[in-house]
Design a protein around this motif. Structure first.
Motif, PDB file in Angstrom:
ATOM      1  N   ASP A 113       7.619  14.061  -2.060  1.00 30.84           N
ATOM      2  CA  ASP A 113       6.538  12.827  -2.195  1.00 30.84           C
ATOM      3  C   ASP A 113       6.721  12.370  -0.649  1.00 30.84           C
ATOM      4  N   GLU A 114       5.681  11.747  -0.414  1.00 31.22           N
ATOM      5  CA  GLU A 114       5.685  11.136   1.178  1.00 31.22           C
ATOM      6  C   GLU A 114       6.038   9.658   1.298  1.00 31.22           C
ATOM      7  N   ASN A 115       6.296   9.160   2.334  1.00 34.52           N
ATOM      8  CA  ASN A 115       6.576   7.760   2.862  1.00 34.52           C
ATOM      9  C   ASN A 115       7.488   6.950   1.868  1.00 34.52           C
ATOM     10  N   LEU A 116       8.496   7.625   1.426  1.00 33.20           N
ATOM     11  CA  LEU A 116       9.502   6.895   0.617  1.00 33.20           C
ATOM     12  C   LEU A 116      10.678   6.399   1.287  1.00 33.20           C
ATOM     13  N   VAL A 163      10.193   3.911  -4.479  1.00 32.62           N
ATOM     14  CA  VAL A 163      10.529   3.111  -3.332  1.00 32.62           C
ATOM     15  C   VAL A 163       9.939   3.231  -2.059  1.00 32.62           C
ATOM     16  N   ALA A 164       8.615   2.897  -2.042  1.00 31.96           N
ATOM     17  CA  ALA A 164       7.793   3.256  -0.992  1.00 31.96           C
ATOM     18  C   ALA A 164       8.406   2.364   0.376  1.00 31.96           C
ATOM     19  N   ASP A 165       8.166   3.196   1.352  1.00 37.14           N
ATOM     20  CA  ASP A 165       8.402   2.892   2.914  1.00 37.14           C
ATOM     21  C   ASP A 165       7.357   1.992   3.101  1.00 37.14           C
ATOM     22  N   THR A 224       0.934  -1.142  -0.118  1.00 43.65           N
ATOM     23  CA  THR A 224       0.014   0.160  -0.004  1.00 43.65           C
ATOM     24  C   THR A 224       0.788   1.268   0.116  1.00 43.65           C
ATOM     25  N   TYR A 225       0.321   2.379  -0.269  1.00 39.00           N
ATOM     26  CA  TYR A 225       1.077   3.662  -0.222  1.00 39.00           C
ATOM     27  C   TYR A 225       0.081   4.817   0.251  1.00 39.00           C
ATOM     28  N   LYS A 226       0.744   5.447   1.122  1.00 36.85           N
ATOM     29  CA  LYS A 226      -0.099   6.224   1.877  1.00 36.85           C
ATOM     30  C   LYS A 226       0.359   7.872   1.901  1.00 36.85           C
ATOM     31  N   TYR A 227      -0.701   8.651   1.313  1.00 38.32           N
ATOM     32  CA  TYR A 227      -0.450  10.101   1.166  1.00 38.32           C
ATOM     33  C   TYR A 227      -1.656  10.934   1.618  1.00 38.32           C
TER      34      TYR A 227
END
Length: 502
Positions: free
Chosen positions: A239-242, A329-331, A103-106
């Motif tokens: 860009d967030e959560n990378l 490269v999402a965290d 998943t990816y959250k922003y």
């Protein structure tokens, strides 16, 4: 809490910057300006731009066909995001494609990947065309990964200053490029473990966020506030959560050739408003001019190393519809099914069944155990279940892959609802001393109050969504009175303190 503090800090910086500017605007350069290339090399050196003619034509065709296929099947959706406590629909429509279970959250919104074809993972797509589109995007992902390795190699940004190690890493990167893959087994030379891990972590994209927007269909677009660059599709942001210092790669496809664009004859100073651009600036800096770089059909760019942290970027709208594929490269340390299932197992370890009956009970009433259990309960409900179902049936446009794991997660949530009831039952028992009861209630009150606040917040978002006629499948979880006794947490704890009944 941390996020709200970050938003307040950002707003203060923005306010200060605008006050310093007054009625004026900051300067910015485009490739038509004489000093553009010098500025790019000195202050924006970690931005790498590639013209479309450097990309294989076959890849262009596959990816662009994939974009159009996803659009034709109605797979792009505007997201409802929360900014400064208010709900907004994004002007850009999006879909997330990537590794299964990621998943990816922003902006407080969690997106769930439509899984791309993965060996060993059974994925049932709604049509062969959607399968082909996802396959094209993983091929683009592999290509951009190799481009990122080459770019890091070219700038000696591979994470070390030692010349010998740099040479080894360059050989390693060259080996990856020649073989077209990124496998440690395929390296023909020795690479230190730390350097391999760093390179792998910073260039192996695990998902791509696809964007689509037709500016002429938008009733309103925000104006860029600092430089006077015109209409923005996406405002200034990091860009967030990378993963830290990881590369972001963006492939752009604007549907050029529309009458609006053909009629454009721009020869004034500044950017051509008919053409899409990416804007860049040094974060919160009024000394360095910004950049506005035109994006034509099939162009791509890379943001290397810490550029995403030290600089901000925006997307400036042209006249024609545009797709983009933004590879990250999402965290995913807290954003995979594997992670959340592990959290559920941890919480459910405190639930036991009586060997002589079907009665359920809790193994421990220690405050630390109860606190952890209830925090996981909140995480499952608000970070996963509500996020998924609030977005409705959008994922069914592509695949039903997420339905089974979400059903499993909902079953875990129901058990946690039961465990909360069991804690409250234990608090009412006479065997509990006043000190034990007060300690448990104090622990619960914070978590349950937060749960009620978040449920109210989600209900408000659902109302906002319905008012704007967003088609969602299941807006709220089907909470039943018998399974969710926490509708008024303050009142419930008060009742328990005074020996009242639920």
């Amino acid at each position: 809490m941390k996020r709200r503090a970050g938003e307040r800090e950002k707003e203060l910086k923005k306010k200060k910057l605008l006050e310093e500017l007054g009625e004026g605007k900051l300067p910015y350069l485009t490739p038509a300006d004489a000093d553009f290339h010098h500025l790019q090399k000195t202050r924006y050196s970690k931005l790498i731009f590639r013209k479309s003619d450097t990309v294989p034509e076959e890849l262009h065709q596959m990816v662009q066909d994939g974009f159009l296929t996803l659009r034709k099947h109605g797979c792009f959706f505007q997201d409802l995001v929360r900014i400064k406590g208010k709900d907004f629909f994004t002007p850009v429509s999006r879909i997330l494609i990537g590794k299964p279970g990621c998943t990816y959250k922003y902006l407080n919104t969690r997106l769930f990947t439509v899984p791309w074809p993965t060996e060993g993972c059974e994925i049932k797509y709604c049509s062969p065309q959607i399968h082909d589109a996802c396959k094209a995007l993983i091929k683009l992902n592999d290509y951009l990964h190799i481009e990122a390795v080459k770019a890091l190699q070219g700038q000696n940004l591979l994470g070390t200053k030692d010349t010998t190690v740099i040479d080894r890493e360059q050989n390693f990167a060259t080996s990856l490029i020649e073989k077209g893959s990124f496998s440690k087994d395929q390296s023909s030379c020795y690479v230190p473990e730390d350097d391999y891990t760093s390179l792998n972590n910073r260039t192996s994209y695990n998902l791509t966020l696809l964007n689509y927007m037709d500016p002429l269909q938008m009733p309103y677009l925000k104006q860029e506030p600092y430089f006077g660059m015109g209409n923005m599709a996406v405002s200034w942001h990091h860009d967030e959560n990378l993963v830290e210092r990881s590369t972001v790669a963006v492939y752009s496809y604007s549907c050029e050739g529309s009458s609006a664009e053909e009629a454009s004859d721009w020869n004034l100073k500044g950017r051509d408003p008919a053409v899409w651009h990416v804007g860049l600036k040094v974060a919160w800096d009024i000394e360095t001019p910004g950049l506005a770089i035109p994006l034509h059909q099939g162009d791509l760019y890379l943001m290397l190393d810490d550029l995403n942290m030290t600089h901000q970027h925006c997307v400036l709208a042209g006249f024609s519809p545009r797709f983009s594929s933004t590879h990250r490269v999402a965290d995913c340390s807290r954003g995979t099914l594997e992670y959340i299932f592990g959290q559920c197992e941890l919480a459910l370890q405190n639930l036991q069944t009586d060997s002589n009956s079907t009665a359920l009970s809790l193994k421990s009433l220690e405050t630390a155990v109860i606190k952890q259990m209830e925090e996981i309960h909140n995480e499952v409900e608000f970070e996963w279940l509500r996020q998924f179902w609030f977005q409705g049936k959008r994922y069914l446009k592509c695949t039903d892959w997420w339905l089974k794991p979400m059903a499993k997660l909902e079953e875990f949530w129901r058990k946690m609802e039961l465990m909360t009831s069991l804690v409250l039952q234990e608090v009412r028992k006479k065997e509990q001393t006043e000190e034990q009861r007060n300690e448990t209630i104090s622990c619960l009150l914070l978590v349950l109050t937060e749960r009620q606040r978040l449920r109210n917040e989600w209900a408000a978002s659902a109302s906002f969504s319905c008012q704007h006629k967003l088609k969602v499948g299941r807006t709220l979880l089907p909470f039943k009175k018998h399974s969710s006794p926490l509708s008024t947490p303050h009142a419930s704890v008060s009742l328990l303190c005074h020996g009242g009944h639920w």
